[in-house]
Design a protein around this motif. Sequence first.
Motif, PDB file in Angstrom:
ATOM      1  N   ALA A 191       0.821  -1.209   0.000  1.00 28.08           N
ATOM      2  CA  ALA A 191       0.000   0.000   0.000  1.00 28.08           C
ATOM      3  C   ALA A 191       0.857   1.262   0.000  1.00 28.08           C
ATOM      4  CB  ALA A 191      -0.927  -0.001   1.218  1.00 28.08           C
ATOM      5  N   MET A 192       1.931   1.245   0.783  1.00 27.00           N
ATOM      6  CA  MET A 192       2.777   2.440   0.887  1.00 27.00           C
ATOM      7  C   MET A 192       3.491   2.736  -0.428  1.00 27.00           C
ATOM      8  SD  MET A 192       2.302   3.605   3.932  1.00 27.00           S
ATOM      9  CE  MET A 192       0.620   2.997   3.802  1.00 27.00           C
ATOM     10  N   GLN A 194       2.572   1.807  -3.341  1.00 26.85           N
ATOM     11  CA  GLN A 194       1.517   2.208  -4.281  1.00 26.85           C
ATOM     12  C   GLN A 194       1.221   3.702  -4.167  1.00 26.85           C
ATOM     13  OE1 GLN A 194       0.220  -0.253  -6.119  1.00 26.85           O
ATOM     14  NE2 GLN A 194      -1.519   0.690  -7.132  1.00 26.85           N
ATOM     15  N   LEU A 195       1.157   4.177  -2.927  1.00 32.04           N
ATOM     16  CA  LEU A 195       0.860   5.598  -2.718  1.00 32.04           C
ATOM     17  C   LEU A 195       1.949   6.485  -3.303  1.00 32.04           C
ATOM     18  CD1 LEU A 195      -0.627   5.630   0.894  1.00 32.04           C
ATOM     19  CD2 LEU A 195      -1.798   6.201  -1.242  1.00 32.04           C
ATOM     20  N   LEU A 196       3.186   6.069  -3.143  1.00 32.50           N
ATOM     21  CA  LEU A 196       4.264   6.882  -3.713  1.00 32.50           C
ATOM     22  C   LEU A 196       4.216   6.856  -5.239  1.00 32.50           C
ATOM     23  CD1 LEU A 196       6.752   8.641  -3.422  1.00 32.50           C
ATOM     24  CD2 LEU A 196       8.144   6.566  -3.314  1.00 32.50           C
ATOM     25  N   LEU A 197       3.877   5.704  -5.801  1.00 31.61           N
ATOM     26  CA  LEU A 197       3.784   5.618  -7.258  1.00 31.61           C
ATOM     27  C   LEU A 197       2.686   6.533  -7.790  1.00 31.61           C
ATOM     28  CD1 LEU A 197       4.185   1.762  -7.810  1.00 31.61           C
ATOM     29  CD2 LEU A 197       5.772   3.542  -8.560  1.00 31.61           C
ATOM     30  N   GLU A 198       1.535   6.482  -7.167  1.00 28.58           N
ATOM     31  CA  GLU A 198       0.373   7.199  -7.702  1.00 28.58           C
ATOM     32  C   GLU A 198       0.221   8.611  -7.158  1.00 28.58           C
ATOM     33  OE1 GLU A 198      -3.028   4.813  -6.987  1.00 28.58           O
ATOM     34  OE2 GLU A 198      -2.447   3.251  -8.416  1.00 28.58           O
ATOM     35  N   GLY A 199       0.798   8.862  -5.976  1.00 21.86           N
ATOM     36  CA  GLY A 199       0.594  10.153  -5.330  1.00 21.86           C
ATOM     37  C   GLY A 199      -0.600  10.111  -4.400  1.00 21.86           C
ATOM     38  N   ILE A 200      -0.610  10.996  -3.428  1.00 25.37           N
ATOM     39  CA  ILE A 200      -1.706  10.945  -2.455  1.00 25.37           C
ATOM     40  C   ILE A 200      -2.755  12.022  -2.703  1.00 25.37           C
ATOM     41  CG2 ILE A 200      -0.225   9.913  -0.708  1.00 25.37           C
ATOM     42  CD1 ILE A 200      -0.106  12.544   0.717  1.00 25.37           C
TER      43      ILE A 200
END
Lengths: 214, 214
Positions: A191-192, A194-200
């Motif tokens: 999950a973490m 993924q967040l960096l890849l996609e942005g928050i």
Amino acid sequence: MAKRKTYHHGDLRQALIEAALTLISEKNVESVSLRDVARRVGVSHAAPYRHFADKDALLVAVAVEGFQLLHDDLEAAAQNTPDHPLQQLQNIGIAYVHFAITHAAHYHLMFGAYRTTALQPPANLVQAADNTFDVLVNAIMRAQQLGLMRSDDPKQLALAAWSLVHGLAMLVMDGQIPEFNPESVTSLSTAMTQLLLEGIVIPSTPSMGSIINE
Amino acid sequence: MAKRKTYHHGDLRQALIEAALTLISEKNVESVSLRDVARRVGVSHAAPYRHFADKDALLVAVAVEGFQLLHDDLEAAAQNTPDHPLQQLQNIGIAYVHFAITHAAHYHLMFGAYRTTALQPPANLVQAADNTFDVLVNAIMRAQQLGLMRSDDPKQLALAAWSLVHGLAMLVMDGQIPEFNPESVTSLSTAMTQLLLEGIVIPSTPSMGSIINE
DNA sequence: ACCTGAACACCGTTCAAGT
DNA sequence: ACCTGAACACCGTTCAAGT
């Protein structure tokens, strides 16, 4: 019998490194003494000084080995999905956190060994860390070549990824995170990353693309 | 003269905490002994045991104070730009890294103090860390309420942000990053937080929105 | 060359004893 | 109650001496 009497161990240096690692894994970095290590190997407490300048030098040698193990784990993770660079990058991140959790004492040592005496880490330790870091940088450069990733300085992007997984691993190891059961670690690191890849931030809002800049 | 003779310091407990912090800042966490602290305060080496169970308990007290200082710094950073939650979130991240760099020894202690003896951090230390963490969570929830941020679990999003700044701070403090001069730290943490906000993949490619997910 | 044993200056912690 | 001083079992490191 005859072989073992030859003034100890053939390679005392390596024996000391392995004994140190074993003891550190059993307890923790701080509570292992150089005399413990010597006892474990069956040698006098002064013998290690024939092979290492001081306790720190031994710990640094253990740390360098740790970075080599981590490097190999990350390379293996990268080889699993060479077809898709983004998946590859995420897999590297997951493998990174997994290594830290399953080698907690070793991992801690890798980033804190030298600090007992020196202010700056020794050159060979930084070198070993850089080699590991390069696995990340290379994966990012491949993704960039395929147009899958921002064309920022790859070292900058890799630093963001490294910071994320290093910070996550440290927080988990230090017990700062409620979800600390070993199984959930993988889903957490998934999950973490993924967040960096996609942005928050909300991704699909064209009108606000420049609000963040400035 | 008369006042100072009253069996030492009025508040020896607080004096020990402050002396410990001073010594730790001058040298580093590992090389400060409990006997040093007692000497600094001008008290026998056994006196601290009237106020702290052991050396660890003193270090934990110092660490708790550190989290309170960090909490206040982050709150102050949040108050600077209350109008724009995304800027606010980034400012919190920058202030976080800045605190870590400018209080390096204290910061290290905050995350490693207890590890000398205990495996799990004591409850009041985790509590102090949680209060600090909540500054991040609150900022994220405000951004979500304004529709500026993904509607994921805010604690998950905050954990990603915390991991990033914690990891970055640790790597910088451990000398693992070439760009370690104090001035560039702010621009570095700005760039890193920006990457987490926006993501590191190419943002404007509608057709690949689902590639990352499985 | 490689290792030992005694020695030195430190630790953290305990505990009887002092006020 | 609060602090002291001696004592205990440890450290890391050094160094003359042994093989």
